[in-house]
Motif scaffolding. Structure first.
Motif, mmCIF file in Angstrom:
data_model
loop_
_atom_site.group_PDB
_atom_site.id
_atom_site.type_symbol
_atom_site.label_atom_id
_atom_site.label_comp_id
_atom_site.label_asym_id
_atom_site.label_seq_id
_atom_site.Cartn_x
_atom_site.Cartn_y
_atom_site.Cartn_z
ATOM 1 N N ASP A 213 26.738 6.394 -28.897
ATOM 2 C CA ASP A 213 26.510 5.277 -29.810
ATOM 3 C C ASP A 213 25.027 5.163 -30.177
ATOM 4 O O ASP A 213 24.286 6.121 -30.087
ATOM 5 N N PHE A 214 24.613 3.976 -30.609
ATOM 6 C CA PHE A 214 23.260 3.771 -31.139
ATOM 7 C C PHE A 214 22.178 4.136 -30.138
ATOM 8 O O PHE A 214 21.067 4.522 -30.522
ATOM 9 N N TRP A 215 22.466 3.987 -28.834
ATOM 10 C CA TRP A 215 21.425 4.133 -27.833
ATOM 11 C C TRP A 215 20.840 5.547 -27.818
ATOM 12 O O TRP A 215 19.648 5.735 -27.588
ATOM 13 N N GLY A 216 21.682 6.553 -28.070
ATOM 14 C CA GLY A 216 21.178 7.914 -28.102
ATOM 15 C C GLY A 216 20.105 8.107 -29.161
ATOM 16 O O GLY A 216 19.084 8.766 -28.923
ATOM 17 N N TYR A 217 20.297 7.512 -30.333
ATOM 18 C CA TYR A 217 19.313 7.640 -31.412
ATOM 19 C C TYR A 217 18.037 6.878 -31.067
ATOM 20 O O TYR A 217 16.925 7.330 -31.375
ATOM 21 N N ALA A 218 18.186 5.711 -30.427
ATOM 22 C CA ALA A 218 17.012 4.955 -30.003
ATOM 23 C C ALA A 218 16.199 5.753 -28.987
ATOM 24 O O ALA A 218 14.960 5.770 -29.041
ATOM 25 N N LEU A 219 16.868 6.434 -28.067
ATOM 26 C CA LEU A 219 16.154 7.233 -27.066
ATOM 27 C C LEU A 219 15.441 8.417 -27.701
ATOM 28 O O LEU A 219 14.329 8.781 -27.278
ATOM 29 N N VAL A 220 16.055 9.036 -28.705
ATOM 30 C CA VAL A 220 15.361 10.112 -29.433
ATOM 31 C C VAL A 220 14.131 9.556 -30.137
ATOM 32 O O VAL A 220 13.037 10.132 -30.072
ATOM 33 N N ALA A 221 14.268 8.414 -30.813
ATOM 34 C CA ALA A 221 13.143 7.810 -31.522
ATOM 35 C C ALA A 221 12.027 7.411 -30.563
ATOM 36 O O ALA A 221 10.844 7.480 -30.915
ATOM 37 N N GLU A 222 12.376 7.027 -29.352
ATOM 38 C CA GLU A 222 11.369 6.630 -28.361
ATOM 39 C C GLU A 222 10.703 7.813 -27.690
ATOM 40 O O GLU A 222 9.745 7.636 -26.932
#
Length: 284
Positions: A213-222
């Motif tokens: 879900d969204f969390w994977g993309y947030a972790l990539v962005a971080e």
């Protein structure tokens, strides 16, 4: 990463996609964040409590919170931007002839939500003239939020402004053997037949985890992971993550390498590893 506006990723590339003035971008983003404040309150009011859950025709689940959040956001958009179009998971499309449209995922991670897992969030993004301009991903149970606007950078903050915003950027890792790779459902990726090299890729990287879900993309962005891999996604799943990842300096495409949110499969990465990972995923 690169800041060259002609390259397929980086700060310059993302800023060149702006289709509004700095004042307009700031206004659109402020509107999205305020809408997320109210969405957070609704989601938490029902979380880990008895709730009404229905099965949609596609066999996915919807809760009363999903519907209440999307209705609230749609009402807010109609009042503030009556000429803008709407694309939402629960209530479909409206005014699609408009040059501006909002993408609404009221609760991304509904399965987590109904099982009491705190990895869920509201995703909201605005597209103008075919380019996504602002995106917000709000995860109230985690007390975290991520957001971005074209040329304004990518940011993370405690939900509802409880912490000072911090600028986030993708990692600079350039070797796949040092990469952390995330994915939604490994089984679904493998059995889809769209990424025959998926399993071999996971065997060659430093670490792999199923953070969906969204969390994977947030972790990539971080910069906490180098790539996120998923299939069978809808436009409202990817609109906000695309802005966040690109403004953080990364890249998001389908498995064919096309920059789009309607391709149903996706690779988001730090940009540096993107072409290599695409090649590996497609390798038979």
């Amino acid at each position: 990463m690169t800041d060259d506006a002609e390259a397929p990723y980086g700060a310059g590339f993302s800023a060149s996609r702006a289709r509004g003035s700095p004042a307009e971008l700031a206004e659109w983003l402020a509107f999205a964040l305020t809408a997320c404040d109210d969405a957070d309150a609704i989601a938490l009011r029902h979380f880990r409590r008895d709730m009404e859950i229905r099965t949609k025709p596609d066999r996915s689940f919807v809760t009363e919170a999903d519907q209440a959040i999307e209705r609230l956001i749609r009402d807010r958009i109609r009042a503030r931007y009556p000429a803008h179009g709407l694309v939402g998971e629960e209530y479909g499309e409206e005014d699609m002839g408009s040059t501006a449209r909002w993408y609404i995922d009221p609760i991304d991670g509904t399965h987590n939500y109904i099982r009491g897992v705190p990895l869920f969030g509201t995703l909201l993004a605005l597209e103008v003239d075919g380019e996504l301009q602002v995106g917000a991903l709000s995860a109230p149970a985690l007390r975290e939020r991520w957001y971005a606007s074209r040329g304004g950078g990518a940011w993370a903050v405690g939900a509802a402004g409880t912490d000072a915003p911090r600028r986030i950027r993708v990692s600079g890792i350039a070797a796949s053997r040092d990469a952390q790779i995330l994915y939604g459902s490994g089984h679904d990726v493998e059995t889809s037949g769209r990424a025959p090299g998926f399993r071999a890729l996971l065997g060659d990287v430093w670490r792999e985890r199923g953070f969906g879900d969204f969390w994977g993309y947030a972790l990539v962005a971080e910069g906490a992971a180098e790539a996120m891999i998923e299939i069978d996604l809808q436009t409202w799943d990817l609109a906000a993550p695309l802005v966040l990842v690109e403004e953080a300096g990364g890249r998001l495409t389908d498995f064919a390498g096309a920059r789009r949110i309607d391709g149903f499969d996706v690779l988001a990465s730090n940009g540096i590893l993107h072409e290599e990972l695409l090649t590996r995923l497609r390798a038979g």
